[in-house]
Design a protein around this motif. Sequence first.
Motif, mmCIF file in Angstrom:
data_model
loop_
_atom_site.group_PDB
_atom_site.id
_atom_site.type_symbol
_atom_site.label_atom_id
_atom_site.label_comp_id
_atom_site.label_asym_id
_atom_site.label_seq_id
_atom_site.Cartn_x
_atom_site.Cartn_y
_atom_site.Cartn_z
ATOM 1 N N TYR A 47 41.158 40.645 -3.637
ATOM 2 C CA TYR A 47 42.122 39.517 -3.543
ATOM 3 C C TYR A 47 42.699 39.084 -4.674
ATOM 4 O O TYR A 47 43.880 38.541 -4.787
ATOM 5 N N LEU A 81 41.379 32.350 5.441
ATOM 6 C CA LEU A 81 41.228 33.961 5.091
ATOM 7 C C LEU A 81 39.639 34.112 5.245
ATOM 8 O O LEU A 81 39.343 35.318 5.711
ATOM 9 N N ALA A 84 38.616 34.731 8.525
ATOM 10 C CA ALA A 84 39.301 36.025 9.307
ATOM 11 C C ALA A 84 38.289 37.256 8.539
ATOM 12 O O ALA A 84 38.062 38.029 9.258
ATOM 13 N N GLN A 146 37.624 50.831 9.375
ATOM 14 C CA GLN A 146 38.627 49.939 8.995
ATOM 15 C C GLN A 146 37.736 48.566 8.729
ATOM 16 O O GLN A 146 38.356 47.842 7.867
ATOM 17 N N ALA A 147 36.905 48.182 9.467
ATOM 18 C CA ALA A 147 36.463 46.875 9.655
ATOM 19 C C ALA A 147 35.563 46.749 8.498
ATOM 20 O O ALA A 147 35.668 45.596 7.832
ATOM 21 N N TYR B 43 47.978 36.401 4.806
ATOM 22 C CA TYR B 43 46.729 37.108 4.386
ATOM 23 C C TYR B 43 45.510 37.203 5.514
ATOM 24 O O TYR B 43 45.165 38.006 5.822
ATOM 25 N N PRO B 44 45.184 36.061 6.021
ATOM 26 C CA PRO B 44 44.336 36.134 7.023
ATOM 27 C C PRO B 44 44.891 36.883 8.326
ATOM 28 O O PRO B 44 44.032 37.819 8.907
ATOM 29 N N ALA B 47 44.611 40.776 7.004
ATOM 30 C CA ALA B 47 42.842 40.859 7.204
ATOM 31 C C ALA B 47 42.526 41.233 8.636
ATOM 32 O O ALA B 47 41.564 42.143 8.551
ATOM 33 N N ARG B 48 42.904 40.516 9.580
ATOM 34 C CA ARG B 48 42.406 40.859 10.925
ATOM 35 C C ARG B 48 43.120 42.256 11.381
ATOM 36 O O ARG B 48 42.379 43.019 12.155
ATOM 37 N N GLU B 50 43.945 44.566 9.437
ATOM 38 C CA GLU B 50 43.362 45.620 8.796
ATOM 39 C C GLU B 50 41.585 45.992 9.351
ATOM 40 O O GLU B 50 41.418 47.237 9.684
ATOM 41 N N ALA B 51 40.995 44.775 9.661
ATOM 42 C CA ALA B 51 39.693 45.063 10.458
ATOM 43 C C ALA B 51 39.975 45.599 11.993
ATOM 44 O O ALA B 51 39.010 46.545 12.236
ATOM 45 N N ALA B 52 40.952 45.287 12.446
ATOM 46 C CA ALA B 52 41.237 45.985 13.971
ATOM 47 C C ALA B 52 41.647 47.524 13.732
ATOM 48 O O ALA B 52 41.676 48.208 14.650
ATOM 49 N N VAL B 55 46.465 48.208 10.701
ATOM 50 C CA VAL B 55 47.216 48.190 9.435
ATOM 51 C C VAL B 55 46.218 48.800 8.336
ATOM 52 O O VAL B 55 44.918 48.503 8.401
ATOM 53 N N SER B 56 46.648 49.472 7.470
ATOM 54 C CA SER B 56 45.884 50.098 6.358
ATOM 55 C C SER B 56 46.696 49.566 5.050
ATOM 56 O O SER B 56 47.723 49.670 5.113
#
Lengths: 237, 105
Positions: A47, A81, A84, A146-147, B43-44, B47-48, B50-52, B55-56
């Motif tokens: 980041y 963030l 998240a 991805q996680a 950004y949060p 991030a979520r 991407e985690a799911a 999104v890459s």
Amino acid sequence: MTILLTIVLGAVGSIIAAELLGLAPILARFLVEQAVHHLPSNQKERYLEEWLGDLDYLRVNRGTIGVIFWALGLYVTSYRLNTALQDVPPLATLQPIMPAVLPADEREYPRIVRFAPSPVFDEYLLEIASHKGFREVAIRALKHIQASPETNPAISYPDEKVYVKYIAPCSFDGLNVPSLWLAYLYIREDRIVYPLFVCEAGRDFPDEQNRFRDEAERKLGKITERAAERIIRHHEH
Amino acid sequence: MGIQPRMTLHTQLVLKVMLTDVNAERYGLEIARQAGLASGTIYPILARLEAAGWVSGGWERIDESKEGRRRRRYYQLTGVGEQEAAAALESTRSWMFPELLGATS
């Protein structure tokens, strides 16, 4: 006298304003660095790089005051963030069962099917996922990869920088055929993590299942060739 | 087992922006601007997503010394993300903030 005082105050004010504006990028960078401190340690570097890249862009395109507000926004919401990023489930929930699946003499995975990077991978994943039975497993595994792509690889191949992440039995065309296995890998290159996809067919099953296996292998073989060509082109550019 | 991102209004706005051109690679700032969100909000959400796996993210491929600036990170909907996002927006569009989200197609 009043006029002189106004001129002097105006000049001093301009100097102070110019100094403050000159300090704005430094202050913005300081705020970004402080915001990064709120993030998990394995995400700080990523980041920081992303935000400093944005900061470079903003300094040119948005002006000094805009940069300060932008950095302040990052600082204030960096806690969110952090939350998240903490939501990501631990990799321990995955099933590192590759060694149990393949006999020792197949550990070199001669028929490994690889897909990378993500956009290319996804396109082919969907092609495979369109077959009934693959889809759920594929999407679930993709979410896992991805996680949390950076921790606790089940198996690693240092020479190739390939790490096995997940492998699961899956069915094909509605049949629960345990001869087909789906694995998800990733490859690290520089600091970029590409997801990879592997499908390894088993052996010695009844004829009908073998037919599906052969069909799947043929299809995956063709897909692999095309994917490989695209991967090579991607890296060449 | 998988992570399903929370379908907040902000998340939906981000998805709507990304669905306008699924092949586009966008920077976080760009998505924030197009979605009308503040810098820290985006950004949060990313991030979520991407985690799911919706999104890459990828790094810009530039020579930083030649360009005189740092590389930037871009985001793109994955194939899975495109499908899931369209379905999610479609399911919420009819009853949730229709005036903000509009049509998803």
